[in-house]
Write an enzyme that holds these catalytic residues in place. Sequence first.
Site, PDB file in Angstrom:
ATOM      1  N   LYS A 200       0.852  -1.197   0.000  1.00  0.00           N
ATOM      2  CA  LYS A 200       0.000   0.000   0.000  1.00  0.00           C
ATOM      3  C   LYS A 200       0.883   1.241   0.000  1.00  0.00           C
ATOM      4  O   LYS A 200       1.456   1.610   1.010  1.00  0.00           O
ATOM      5  CB  LYS A 200      -0.937   0.027   1.220  1.00  0.00           C
ATOM      6  CG  LYS A 200      -2.150   0.883   0.919  1.00  0.00           C
ATOM      7  CD  LYS A 200      -2.593   1.912   1.912  1.00  0.00           C
ATOM      8  CE  LYS A 200      -1.733   2.876   2.581  1.00  0.00           C
ATOM      9  NZ  LYS A 200      -1.589   4.170   1.874  1.00  0.00           N
ATOM     10  N   GLY A 253       7.054   5.285   8.195  1.00  0.00           N
ATOM     11  CA  GLY A 253       6.200   6.466   8.271  1.00  0.00           C
ATOM     12  C   GLY A 253       6.330   7.133   9.621  1.00  0.00           C
ATOM     13  O   GLY A 253       7.377   7.036  10.276  1.00  0.00           O
ATOM     14  N   SER A 254       5.245   7.764  10.064  1.00  0.00           N
ATOM     15  CA  SER A 254       5.294   8.532  11.307  1.00  0.00           C
ATOM     16  C   SER A 254       5.292   7.617  12.526  1.00  0.00           C
ATOM     17  O   SER A 254       4.740   6.513  12.495  1.00  0.00           O
ATOM     18  CB  SER A 254       4.108   9.493  11.369  1.00  0.00           C
ATOM     19  OG  SER A 254       2.897   8.757  11.350  1.00  0.00           O
ATOM     20  N   THR A 255       5.868   8.109  13.605  1.00  0.00           N
ATOM     21  CA  THR A 255       5.873   7.353  14.859  1.00  0.00           C
ATOM     22  C   THR A 255       4.441   7.155  15.363  1.00  0.00           C
ATOM     23  O   THR A 255       4.096   6.089  15.879  1.00  0.00           O
ATOM     24  CB  THR A 255       6.753   8.089  15.893  1.00  0.00           C
ATOM     25  OG1 THR A 255       8.101   8.077  15.389  1.00  0.00           O
ATOM     26  CG2 THR A 255       6.737   7.415  17.244  1.00  0.00           C
ATOM     27  N   GLU A 256       3.613   8.163  15.147  1.00  0.00           N
ATOM     28  CA  GLU A 256       2.202   8.081  15.557  1.00  0.00           C
ATOM     29  C   GLU A 256       1.506   6.885  14.886  1.00  0.00           C
ATOM     30  O   GLU A 256       0.851   6.077  15.553  1.00  0.00           O
ATOM     31  CB  GLU A 256       1.555   9.404  15.118  1.00  0.00           C
ATOM     32  CG  GLU A 256       0.120   9.580  15.425  1.00  0.00           C
ATOM     33  CD  GLU A 256      -0.462  10.752  14.591  1.00  0.00           C
ATOM     34  OE1 GLU A 256       0.288  11.441  13.859  1.00  0.00           O
ATOM     35  OE2 GLU A 256      -1.678  10.934  14.678  1.00  0.00           O
ATOM     36  N   GLY A 258       3.031   4.372  13.461  1.00  0.00           N
ATOM     37  CA  GLY A 258       3.749   3.174  13.908  1.00  0.00           C
ATOM     38  C   GLY A 258       3.103   2.574  15.151  1.00  0.00           C
ATOM     39  O   GLY A 258       2.929   1.351  15.258  1.00  0.00           O
ATOM     40  N   GLU A 275       9.973   1.583  10.676  1.00  0.00           N
ATOM     41  CA  GLU A 275      11.026   2.577  10.463  1.00  0.00           C
ATOM     42  C   GLU A 275      10.332   3.927  10.549  1.00  0.00           C
ATOM     43  O   GLU A 275       9.529   4.275   9.692  1.00  0.00           O
ATOM     44  CB  GLU A 275      11.684   2.348   9.101  1.00  0.00           C
ATOM     45  CG  GLU A 275      13.078   2.923   9.027  1.00  0.00           C
ATOM     46  CD  GLU A 275      13.056   4.292   8.420  1.00  0.00           C
ATOM     47  OE1 GLU A 275      13.023   5.265   9.198  1.00  0.00           O
ATOM     48  OE2 GLU A 275      13.056   4.393   7.191  1.00  0.00           O
ATOM     49  N   CYS A 309      13.797  10.810   6.831  1.00  0.00           N
ATOM     50  CA  CYS A 309      13.633  10.368   8.219  1.00  0.00           C
ATOM     51  C   CYS A 309      14.907  10.579   9.026  1.00  0.00           C
ATOM     52  O   CYS A 309      14.852  10.832  10.219  1.00  0.00           O
ATOM     53  CB  CYS A 309      13.188   8.916   8.256  1.00  0.00           C
ATOM     54  SG  CYS A 309      14.199   7.860   7.228  1.00  0.00           S
ATOM     55  N   GLU A 406       9.967  16.190  15.165  1.00  0.00           N
ATOM     56  CA  GLU A 406      10.356  16.035  13.762  1.00  0.00           C
ATOM     57  C   GLU A 406       9.540  16.996  12.905  1.00  0.00           C
ATOM     58  O   GLU A 406       8.319  16.973  12.942  1.00  0.00           O
ATOM     59  CB  GLU A 406      10.096  14.591  13.319  1.00  0.00           C
ATOM     60  CG  GLU A 406      10.465  14.360  11.871  1.00  0.00           C
ATOM     61  CD  GLU A 406      10.349  12.889  11.457  1.00  0.00           C
ATOM     62  OE1 GLU A 406       9.263  12.303  11.603  1.00  0.00           O
ATOM     63  OE2 GLU A 406      11.360  12.332  10.993  1.00  0.00           O
TER      64      GLU A 406
HETATM   65  P1  NAI Z   1       1.937   8.628   7.874  1.00  0.00           P
HETATM   66  O1  NAI Z   1       2.676   7.851   8.877  1.00  0.00           O
HETATM   67  O2  NAI Z   1       0.512   8.984   8.166  1.00  0.00           O
HETATM   68  O3  NAI Z   1       1.947   7.885   6.447  1.00  0.00           O
HETATM   69  C1  NAI Z   1       2.815   6.835   6.070  1.00  0.00           C
HETATM   70  C2  NAI Z   1       2.023   5.684   5.497  1.00  0.00           C
HETATM   71  O4  NAI Z   1       1.156   5.169   6.507  1.00  0.00           O
HETATM   72  C3  NAI Z   1       1.114   6.047   4.322  1.00  0.00           C
HETATM   73  O5  NAI Z   1       1.088   4.981   3.406  1.00  0.00           O
HETATM   74  C4  NAI Z   1      -0.245   6.188   4.983  1.00  0.00           C
HETATM   75  O6  NAI Z   1      -1.313   5.966   4.098  1.00  0.00           O
HETATM   76  C5  NAI Z   1      -0.171   5.108   6.029  1.00  0.00           C
HETATM   77  N1  NAI Z   1      -1.097   5.267   7.159  1.00  0.00           N
HETATM   78  C6  NAI Z   1      -1.584   6.416   7.699  1.00  0.00           C
HETATM   79  N2  NAI Z   1      -2.425   6.152   8.710  1.00  0.00           N
HETATM   80  C7  NAI Z   1      -2.478   4.810   8.830  1.00  0.00           C
HETATM   81  C8  NAI Z   1      -3.173   3.927   9.696  1.00  0.00           C
HETATM   82  N3  NAI Z   1      -3.999   4.381  10.641  1.00  0.00           N
HETATM   83  N4  NAI Z   1      -2.977   2.600   9.548  1.00  0.00           N
HETATM   84  C9  NAI Z   1      -2.145   2.125   8.607  1.00  0.00           C
HETATM   85  N5  NAI Z   1      -1.488   2.908   7.743  1.00  0.00           N
HETATM   86  C10 NAI Z   1      -1.652   4.240   7.851  1.00  0.00           C
HETATM   87  O7  NAI Z   1       2.746   9.948   7.587  1.00  0.00           O
HETATM   88  P2  NAI Z   1       2.182  11.348   7.048  1.00  0.00           P
HETATM   89  O8  NAI Z   1       0.883  11.680   7.707  1.00  0.00           O
HETATM   90  O9  NAI Z   1       2.174  11.300   5.602  1.00  0.00           O
HETATM   91  O10 NAI Z   1       3.313  12.336   7.560  1.00  0.00           O
HETATM   92  C11 NAI Z   1       3.277  12.825   8.909  1.00  0.00           C
HETATM   93  C12 NAI Z   1       4.656  12.896   9.481  1.00  0.00           C
HETATM   94  O11 NAI Z   1       5.192  11.587   9.589  1.00  0.00           O
HETATM   95  C13 NAI Z   1       5.687  13.634   8.660  1.00  0.00           C
HETATM   96  O12 NAI Z   1       5.616  15.012   8.861  1.00  0.00           O
HETATM   97  C14 NAI Z   1       6.954  13.040   9.183  1.00  0.00           C
HETATM   98  O13 NAI Z   1       7.301  13.665  10.396  1.00  0.00           O
HETATM   99  C15 NAI Z   1       6.590  11.606   9.462  1.00  0.00           C
HETATM  100  N6  NAI Z   1       6.994  10.728   8.341  1.00  0.00           N
HETATM  101  C16 NAI Z   1       8.119   9.980   8.490  1.00  0.00           C
HETATM  102  C17 NAI Z   1       8.571   9.208   7.446  1.00  0.00           C
HETATM  103  C18 NAI Z   1       9.801   8.402   7.543  1.00  0.00           C
HETATM  104  O14 NAI Z   1      10.466   8.178   6.539  1.00  0.00           O
HETATM  105  N7  NAI Z   1      10.148   7.893   8.698  1.00  0.00           N
HETATM  106  C19 NAI Z   1       7.885   9.181   6.154  1.00  0.00           C
HETATM  107  C20 NAI Z   1       6.656   9.947   6.118  1.00  0.00           C
HETATM  108  C21 NAI Z   1       6.262  10.702   7.192  1.00  0.00           C
END
Ligand code: NAI
Length: 502
Positions: A200, A253-256, A258, A275, A309, A406
């Site tokens: 996804k 993705g985000s720690t939240e 995660g 990660e 990240c 972050e």
């Molecule tokens: P996110 O963590 O919401 O999105 C990453 C992935 O998770 C996307 O595919 C999204 O559709 C999916 N996702 C979102 N909510 C989910 C849920 N409840 N259950 C399962 N999958 C879900 O990140 P977002 O909102 O795009 O960015 C927010 C912050 O997260 C950024 O400002 C950054 O600080 C951090 N981030 C960190 C990344 C990294 O490489 N470690 C990459 C992207 C964001």
Amino acid sequence: MTVAMNDLNTIRPATREFLAAAHANLIGGSWVPAASGKTLSVVDPATGQEITRVAESDAADIDHAVQAARNAFESAAWRDMKPATRERLMNRLADLMEQNIDTLAELESIDNGKNVAIAKAVDMTCAIDVFRFMAGIPSKLNGATLKPSIPFAPDARFFAYSHPVPVGVVGAIIPWNFPALMIAWKLGPAFAAGCTVVLKPAEETPLTALFIGRLAQEAGFPDGVLNVVTGYGHTAGAALSNHRGVDKVAFTGSTEVGRLILQAASGNLKRVTLELGGKSPAIVMPDADAAVAIPGAASGIFFNHGQTCCAGSRLFVHKSRFDEVVDGVANIARNMKVGPGLDMSTEIGPMVSKVQQDRVCAYIEAGKAEGAELLVGGTRPDSNGFFVNPTVFVNTSNDMKIVREEIFGPVLVAMPYTDLEEVIAWANDTPYGLGASIWTRDVSTVHTLAHRIRSGTVWVNCHNVIDAALPFGGFKESGWGRENGVDAVKAYCETQTVCIAL
Ligand code: NAI
Ligand code: MG
């Protein structure tokens, strides 16, 4: 300052044709629209305009894809495929990516906003490299022969072995900052282990995932080994992490989110690798070479517009070198070219979305409100795209929001320190632990500092250097497990013990 628009007339016919096509999910070898018939808009972040639409999937589509992945996992075509054949298949996918590298780079650039030349030289080249690295593993994925004593059976003889078996169906949930590279980081070890995948991609950047889905079919992967389902996180992503038919979720993705994935995984106790975020320190020692440290610290934060990240978002400079180094970094920031990704001279592209632009700008406002001093940037240029000018704050303290959280944008906080113990304490004063860099010419300082910093990677006189051979991942709240390196495949395997009474 006004920023130029992305010129879509410059893209290749193959890229144009892909954008114009109707997009659907790849499930069990077929391209199928979302069961609901819904689609979501894919936007060019340099202009704010829609470039195409993809399926807006939900739990029904995820369920369909997980079934397809399960069927493929249990099929003789995949289960009994010889390791050498799987290696050739993975290499064939890498070859096809290489043949289509310009289209992949253009799609990534238009979708994410990054410079198309960087998308080719870094994102795609590294993604292909990861597939090739992981393609070398299936024929070398061995277990161990074991010598049990079995004390309660003194007269019996036993022989035993343990061996890695694929964990099963993998849900890969990836972000928008390095879409194709994150696909490779998940799919590479999953396929090397013999797993099947439901991928996804992030709702902001689904295009290279769909294109790689096409290439996997062309390479000859059996139907259902790779399924690609596009949609939002709270619907499609949540359904995938909740699904009882999924054996492992690999998430970046985000720690939240995660944390949400961990909760969802508790249902069937699926395996999880995470990660997550970071607030990585870059530490400039008194003896650092300015010609290396200044451009290095600047690219540590500004690479990929700060949407990395492991970005070096906290710069600690010894007080004897502070003005020199920070002025040097600010000067680079002041002169960086802000522009659209298809312009190869662009150094700072747009944030991936309006949401991300607003988020980064809210942090900048918070920094100003908390009394930090803006050395450069802090503004958005005049554009419909989601740009933020590269920004450097000084006069910050460790309790400020901009130092603790972050930001995920081109925003650096810089602080002077006095001695080694102080900077070690500050570097570690964060819930994160993903990366760190040390800028010095002193080999003793390198090892002393490296071992005291609680982070998954420590770079010396470089930053953001990743490679298929180097394990990557976080301490503390930056995640669980490691990606890349030979051992990454183990996170996609179970160890099975076979104990035989002779
Ligand atoms: P996110 O963590 O919401 O999105 C990453 C992935 O998770 C996307 O595919 C999204 O559709 C999916 N996702 C979102 N909510 C989910 C849920 N409840 N259950 C399962 N999958 C879900 O990140 P977002 O909102 O795009 O960015 C927010 C912050 O997260 C950024 O400002 C950054 O600080 C951090 N981030 C960190 C990344 C990294 O490489 N470690 C990459 C992207 C964001
Ligand atoms: Mg989110």
